[in-house]
Scaffold this motif. Sequence first.
Motif, PDB file in Angstrom:
ATOM      1  N   GLN A  24     -11.302 -25.705 -10.469  1.00  0.00           N
ATOM      2  CA  GLN A  24     -12.224 -24.981  -9.269  1.00  0.00           C
ATOM      3  C   GLN A  24     -13.146 -25.948  -8.701  1.00  0.00           C
ATOM      4  O   GLN A  24     -14.294 -25.699  -8.047  1.00  0.00           O
ATOM      5  CB  GLN A  24     -13.105 -23.793 -10.164  1.00  0.00           C
ATOM      6  CG  GLN A  24     -12.363 -22.887 -10.760  1.00  0.00           C
ATOM      7  CD  GLN A  24     -11.504 -22.006  -9.729  1.00  0.00           C
ATOM      8  OE1 GLN A  24     -11.718 -21.658  -8.781  1.00  0.00           O
ATOM      9  NE2 GLN A  24     -10.047 -21.994 -10.026  1.00  0.00           N
ATOM     10  N   ASP A  25     -13.048 -27.472  -8.992  1.00  0.00           N
ATOM     11  CA  ASP A  25     -14.103 -28.371  -8.513  1.00  0.00           C
ATOM     12  C   ASP A  25     -13.193 -29.744  -8.629  1.00  0.00           C
ATOM     13  O   ASP A  25     -12.023 -29.810  -8.737  1.00  0.00           O
ATOM     14  CB  ASP A  25     -15.318 -28.252  -9.292  1.00  0.00           C
ATOM     15  CG  ASP A  25     -16.224 -29.128  -8.434  1.00  0.00           C
ATOM     16  OD1 ASP A  25     -16.633 -28.995  -7.563  1.00  0.00           O
ATOM     17  OD2 ASP A  25     -16.648 -30.383  -9.258  1.00  0.00           O
ATOM     18  N   ALA A  26     -13.923 -30.648  -7.908  1.00  0.00           N
ATOM     19  CA  ALA A  26     -13.291 -31.871  -7.726  1.00  0.00           C
ATOM     20  C   ALA A  26     -12.728 -32.535  -9.074  1.00  0.00           C
ATOM     21  O   ALA A  26     -13.422 -32.637  -9.987  1.00  0.00           O
ATOM     22  CB  ALA A  26     -14.036 -32.926  -6.952  1.00  0.00           C
ATOM     23  N   ALA A  31      -9.711 -33.913 -16.045  1.00  0.00           N
ATOM     24  CA  ALA A  31     -11.249 -33.430 -16.316  1.00  0.00           C
ATOM     25  C   ALA A  31     -11.585 -32.924 -14.845  1.00  0.00           C
ATOM     26  O   ALA A  31     -11.342 -33.538 -13.828  1.00  0.00           O
ATOM     27  CB  ALA A  31     -11.968 -34.856 -16.407  1.00  0.00           C
ATOM     28  N   GLY A  32     -12.140 -31.560 -15.122  1.00  0.00           N
ATOM     29  CA  GLY A  32     -12.428 -30.912 -13.474  1.00  0.00           C
ATOM     30  C   GLY A  32     -13.760 -31.028 -13.325  1.00  0.00           C
ATOM     31  O   GLY A  32     -14.412 -30.451 -12.316  1.00  0.00           O
ATOM     32  N   GLY A  33     -14.692 -32.233 -13.555  1.00  0.00           N
ATOM     33  CA  GLY A  33     -15.921 -32.285 -13.005  1.00  0.00           C
ATOM     34  C   GLY A  33     -16.718 -31.298 -13.410  1.00  0.00           C
ATOM     35  O   GLY A  33     -17.032 -30.852 -14.430  1.00  0.00           O
ATOM     36  N   ARG A  34     -17.446 -30.681 -12.209  1.00  0.00           N
ATOM     37  CA  ARG A  34     -18.447 -29.628 -12.293  1.00  0.00           C
ATOM     38  C   ARG A  34     -17.988 -28.183 -12.620  1.00  0.00           C
ATOM     39  O   ARG A  34     -18.607 -27.541 -13.052  1.00  0.00           O
ATOM     40  CB  ARG A  34     -19.269 -29.370 -10.765  1.00  0.00           C
ATOM     41  CG  ARG A  34     -19.871 -30.738 -10.430  1.00  0.00           C
ATOM     42  CD  ARG A  34     -21.324 -30.544 -11.286  1.00  0.00           C
ATOM     43  NE  ARG A  34     -21.979 -31.997 -11.135  1.00  0.00           N
ATOM     44  CZ  ARG A  34     -22.913 -32.281 -12.175  1.00  0.00           C
ATOM     45  NH1 ARG A  34     -23.372 -31.368 -12.935  1.00  0.00           N
ATOM     46  NH2 ARG A  34     -23.502 -33.456 -11.909  1.00  0.00           N
ATOM     47  N   ASP A  35     -16.808 -28.124 -12.663  1.00  0.00           N
ATOM     48  CA  ASP A  35     -16.246 -26.699 -13.201  1.00  0.00           C
ATOM     49  C   ASP A  35     -15.997 -26.783 -14.888  1.00  0.00           C
ATOM     50  O   ASP A  35     -15.522 -25.608 -15.306  1.00  0.00           O
ATOM     51  CB  ASP A  35     -14.696 -26.429 -12.601  1.00  0.00           C
ATOM     52  CG  ASP A  35     -13.609 -27.099 -13.379  1.00  0.00           C
ATOM     53  OD1 ASP A  35     -13.780 -27.991 -14.207  1.00  0.00           O
ATOM     54  OD2 ASP A  35     -12.381 -26.931 -12.782  1.00  0.00           O
ATOM     55  N   ARG A  36     -16.408 -27.886 -15.314  1.00  0.00           N
ATOM     56  CA  ARG A  36     -16.653 -27.890 -16.705  1.00  0.00           C
ATOM     57  C   ARG A  36     -15.634 -27.799 -17.807  1.00  0.00           C
ATOM     58  O   ARG A  36     -15.625 -27.214 -18.794  1.00  0.00           O
ATOM     59  CB  ARG A  36     -17.938 -27.274 -17.257  1.00  0.00           C
ATOM     60  CG  ARG A  36     -19.156 -27.732 -16.510  1.00  0.00           C
ATOM     61  CD  ARG A  36     -20.276 -26.734 -17.131  1.00  0.00           C
ATOM     62  NE  ARG A  36     -21.557 -27.167 -16.260  1.00  0.00           N
ATOM     63  CZ  ARG A  36     -22.692 -26.398 -16.293  1.00  0.00           C
ATOM     64  NH1 ARG A  36     -22.774 -25.337 -17.551  1.00  0.00           N
ATOM     65  NH2 ARG A  36     -23.857 -26.751 -15.644  1.00  0.00           N
TER      66      ARG A  36
END
Length: 481
Positions: free
Chosen positions: A282-284, A299-304
């Motif tokens: 859902q994020d970068a 690893a999805g960054g800000r989608d944690r």
Amino acid sequence: MSSSFFIKKKENAKVKKHAEAPKRKADVDGKSKVRAKKANSKYNEEISSDSEAESHEGTRKRQSNEEHEYEETPQEKKLRLAKLYLDQLKEEEEKKAEEDSFETDLIAGRLQEEVLEQKGKLQRFIAKDLMPPDASEIRVLRGHKLPITCLVITTDEKYIFSSAKDCSIIKWDVESGKKLHTVPGGRKGTEDRHVGHTAHVLCMAVSSDGKYLATGDMNKLIMIWEAETCKHLYKFTGHKGPVSGLSFRKGSHDLYSASHDRSVKVWNVDENAYVETLFGHQDAITGLDSLSRERCVTAGGRDRSVRVWKIAEESQLVFHGHQGSIDCIQLINEEHMITGADDGSVSLWSVNKKKPLSTVKQAHGCHGDEGLEQPHWVASVAALQNSDTVASGASGCSHNSQVQLWKCGQNYRSLEPLFSVPVSGFVNSLKFSSSGQFLVAGVGQEHRLGRWWRIKEARNGIYIIPLKRKLPNPEEAKMTE
């Protein structure tokens, strides 16, 4: 030579001639002893303390041994030599059997290791033997003008490839520390005529056989190079955002790529072909890694979220745990991985659990005024494959950055700090050599993904950190045997 010896020989001759007169022999023998005593009286001072009888006994023994050796018949000699030959053959056969058994054990051990590696259950315990290096033993390679963003080490540990915000790619010789090849970066707007990158390079990967090098940049491009000569081969286009992660599947030329466009793409480098695209984040996406299985982790960054992509099954597993942006990820083996986030935490994961097995918060401490402390971001992580040793690199507004080494507990249930290596700057990339003999850190004045802070005191470079090991104690060695 004493006179008694000659007299004795003479007497022996008389005995042979007159064997029929034993009494006379005794008389003559008595007289000869008397004459021998008289003849030897002037040499009394030079005679040793041993009695004359003992010397005669020794002479008789020597003579009997000589006669025994001399009396060996040809048949006995053949028998003796045959026994020696048979003993020699027996020794050789036993030695050969031991060597065959040793080789069989080696092969069995190797096969067992490969099975455990495929299952993700192989864990070599080497962390307990590691020692912190001296500052004088750490080598620094300088060549990039701007902060290092990524690096890789070839499987044979002979070469390092690195890239930076100056868009250049440098191939280094590990032993000498010299530059072997340099692909200069180009200016923005020269993409049509420049062979190479014209934007920040964010990620790179090298195939397990050392044939191909792949690099990805902020211009949404993936470039394939011949690793030996740094000759440009292909250019892959298709991502709609900066390429942030690259990894070759171990033992093949299948390439996985991740991007800020939230997608994962699969490529076949041998065929210069695109295979498929995977969606889910859902994020970068900020990081990607893979091993020999037909799957990769991101690893999805800000989608944690952390995701495991099963390529063949066309499915994915989703994991949650960090409180901040997950900026880096690395596989330890096929079943376990490590991640780092900008909330300062480092986590250990298993593909069979939705939550982390272990998390260390504020792994690199905090900075800032009292009451307003902020944790140092974890910008990079590395894992020594199939072992209990991992590392993390910090980024913060302080020049007291460091590379921290960690020991994974039994079954990866815990993380314990081993030692830290101080470096000046943002640790943007970390990689262990295949054998675990050294760790390489790419350090810069700025974070690889932005310019939130700048550490002027830092110098852009590649730190080669040797991993020394303790010598085993003799008692421990005996117990191991």
